[in-house]
Design a protein around this motif. Structure first.
Motif, PDB file in Angstrom:
ATOM      1  N   ASN A 105       0.849  -1.193   0.000  1.00 34.58           N
ATOM      2  CA  ASN A 105       0.000   0.000   0.000  1.00 34.58           C
ATOM      3  C   ASN A 105       0.887   1.247   0.000  1.00 34.58           C
ATOM      4  O   ASN A 105       1.608   1.512   0.965  1.00 34.58           O
ATOM      5  N   ALA A 106       0.840   2.011  -1.090  1.00 38.11           N
ATOM      6  CA  ALA A 106       1.751   3.156  -1.253  1.00 38.11           C
ATOM      7  C   ALA A 106       1.548   4.202  -0.165  1.00 38.11           C
ATOM      8  O   ALA A 106       2.522   4.768   0.350  1.00 38.11           O
ATOM      9  N   PHE A 107       0.293   4.478   0.196  1.00 42.27           N
ATOM     10  CA  PHE A 107       0.017   5.492   1.214  1.00 42.27           C
ATOM     11  C   PHE A 107       0.588   5.065   2.560  1.00 42.27           C
ATOM     12  O   PHE A 107       1.266   5.845   3.246  1.00 42.27           O
ATOM     13  N   LEU A 128       0.289  13.944   4.819  1.00 42.38           N
ATOM     14  CA  LEU A 128      -0.640  12.881   4.437  1.00 42.38           C
ATOM     15  C   LEU A 128      -2.048  13.408   4.202  1.00 42.38           C
ATOM     16  O   LEU A 128      -2.781  12.881   3.356  1.00 42.38           O
ATOM     17  N   GLU A 129      -2.446  14.446   4.923  1.00 39.59           N
ATOM     18  CA  GLU A 129      -3.773  15.035   4.687  1.00 39.59           C
ATOM     19  C   GLU A 129      -3.845  15.704   3.320  1.00 39.59           C
ATOM     20  O   GLU A 129      -4.895  15.682   2.673  1.00 39.59           O
ATOM     21  N   ALA A 216     -11.904   6.950   3.539  1.00 37.54           N
ATOM     22  CA  ALA A 216     -12.085   6.544   4.938  1.00 37.54           C
ATOM     23  C   ALA A 216     -10.929   5.653   5.395  1.00 37.54           C
ATOM     24  O   ALA A 216     -10.431   5.785   6.525  1.00 37.54           O
ATOM     25  N   GLU A 217     -10.484   4.754   4.521  1.00 37.49           N
ATOM     26  CA  GLU A 217      -9.356   3.881   4.860  1.00 37.49           C
ATOM     27  C   GLU A 217      -8.066   4.687   5.011  1.00 37.49           C
ATOM     28  O   GLU A 217      -7.256   4.419   5.908  1.00 37.49           O
ATOM     29  N   MET A 218      -7.873   5.668   4.153  1.00 35.62           N
ATOM     30  CA  MET A 218      -6.669   6.505   4.251  1.00 35.62           C
ATOM     31  C   MET A 218      -6.680   7.320   5.543  1.00 35.62           C
ATOM     32  O   MET A 218      -5.655   7.451   6.215  1.00 35.62           O
ATOM     33  N   ASP A 219      -7.836   7.851   5.898  1.00 36.65           N
ATOM     34  CA  ASP A 219      -7.956   8.581   7.170  1.00 36.65           C
ATOM     35  C   ASP A 219      -7.638   7.662   8.341  1.00 36.65           C
ATOM     36  O   ASP A 219      -6.964   8.055   9.299  1.00 36.65           O
ATOM     37  N   MET A 220      -8.147   6.437   8.261  1.00 40.85           N
ATOM     38  CA  MET A 220      -7.909   5.467   9.322  1.00 40.85           C
ATOM     39  C   MET A 220      -6.416   5.132   9.428  1.00 40.85           C
ATOM     40  O   MET A 220      -5.849   5.077  10.530  1.00 40.85           O
ATOM     41  N   LEU A 245     -13.278   3.994  11.656  1.00 40.98           N
ATOM     42  CA  LEU A 245     -13.730   3.524  10.357  1.00 40.98           C
ATOM     43  C   LEU A 245     -15.251   3.487  10.299  1.00 40.98           C
ATOM     44  O   LEU A 245     -15.861   3.839   9.291  1.00 40.98           O
ATOM     45  N   GLN A 246     -15.890   3.081  11.382  1.00 39.53           N
ATOM     46  CA  GLN A 246     -17.347   3.057  11.427  1.00 39.53           C
ATOM     47  C   GLN A 246     -17.916   4.463  11.305  1.00 39.53           C
ATOM     48  O   GLN A 246     -18.912   4.697  10.616  1.00 39.53           O
TER      49      GLN A 246
END
Length: 264
Positions: A105-107, A128-129, A216-220, A245-246
């Motif tokens: 996963n690059a991020f 990252l933001e 959402a996954e990137m924020d998590m 995530l929820q």
């Protein structure tokens, strides 16, 4: 391949054609080549005019996003981040260097590398933001391509119908052919409305949902990396990321509901 997209489009088209046939229609009555040229050709032309070349090059990626199965499992990402937090607490964040460099996963790979390099937490969040925001805009541009097509297609259908009626009215000397000619003319409206509501707009919505899931996954992952860097308890990290995530998923659903309410 995401079968829900394929099945949904196929089911929608089958329902339209099936209902027409059950009502006594003939399949040949739906196959009007001239109407298809006007509607689909006109829609494609309008989209090309509306967007710069850089956006049009994104169409294959946008289609891939709508028809491709989701590649990552959020629960697996959470478990992996928790495991990394355990390693970081026992051996320090430097122990994650090899793992960070090899991560697919690059991020997450770039973020972990910055953690290992000792990047300031505020700077890490800021970098990252910015990447998350850029990705969010990219997904938005994907969806806009198909939203535009969904807006133009019904109008092109009306244009095709008007052109057909002009042709009909110019041949009033042959009344026995009027009924068939009028039916052909209205097939353009059918093509335009059907393609917009069964193909273009649903694909745009699927792209939006896929994008919201990825954001959402990137924020998590961002929150997980910051918690890992801060040396937080792995169990608390797991709880935080699961709840986070929820909340993100619920927030995305809320945005769609609010958007639908505003449009109504």
């Amino acid at each position: 391949m995401d079968l829900t997209t394929i099945v949904g489009i196929a089911l929608g088209l089958l329902a339209l054609v099936g209902g027409f046939l059950l009502d006594g229609g003939h399949i040949s009555g739906l196959l009007v080549f001239s109407a298809a040229i006007i509607v689909f050709g006109g829609t494609i032309g309008a989209v090309i005019v509306s967007f710069p070349k850089s956006h049009l090059k994104q169409i294959p990626k946008a289609i891939s996003l709508a028809f491709r199965e989701k590649r990552t499992d959020p629960q697996e990402l959470i478990a992996e981040l928790v495991d990394m937090a355990l390693v970081a607490r026992r051996e320090g964040v430097l122990a994650l260097e090899d793992r960070a460099q090899a991560h697919p996963n690059a991020f997450l790979r770039d973020g972990l590398q910055m953690v290992v390099d000792g990047t300031d937490p505020d700077l890490l969040r800021q970098i990252l933001e910015v990447e998350i925001e850029a990705k969010e805009k990219l997904y938005g541009s994907y969806a806009k391509l198909f939203e535009a097509a969904g807006g133009y297609a019904p109008t092109m259908g009306i244009i095709g119908t008007v052109m057909g009626l002009i042709h009909v009215l110019s041949n009033l000397s042959e009344p026995e052919t009027l009924a068939g000619a009028i039916a052909v003319a209205f097939s353009a409206t059918l093509y335009g409305v059907a393609s917009a509501n069964v193909i273009y707009l649903p694909i745009a919505n699927k792209i939006k949902i896929r994008g919201e899931e990825h954001i959402a996954e990137m924020d998590m992952m961002l929150e997980g990396m910051l918690a890992l860097q801060a040396g937080e308890n792995p169990q608390l990290i797991q709880k935080k990321l699961t709840s986070f995530l929820q909340l993100e998923t619920a927030g995305a659903a809320g945005k769609d509901a609010n958007r639908d309410g505003e449009e109504t």
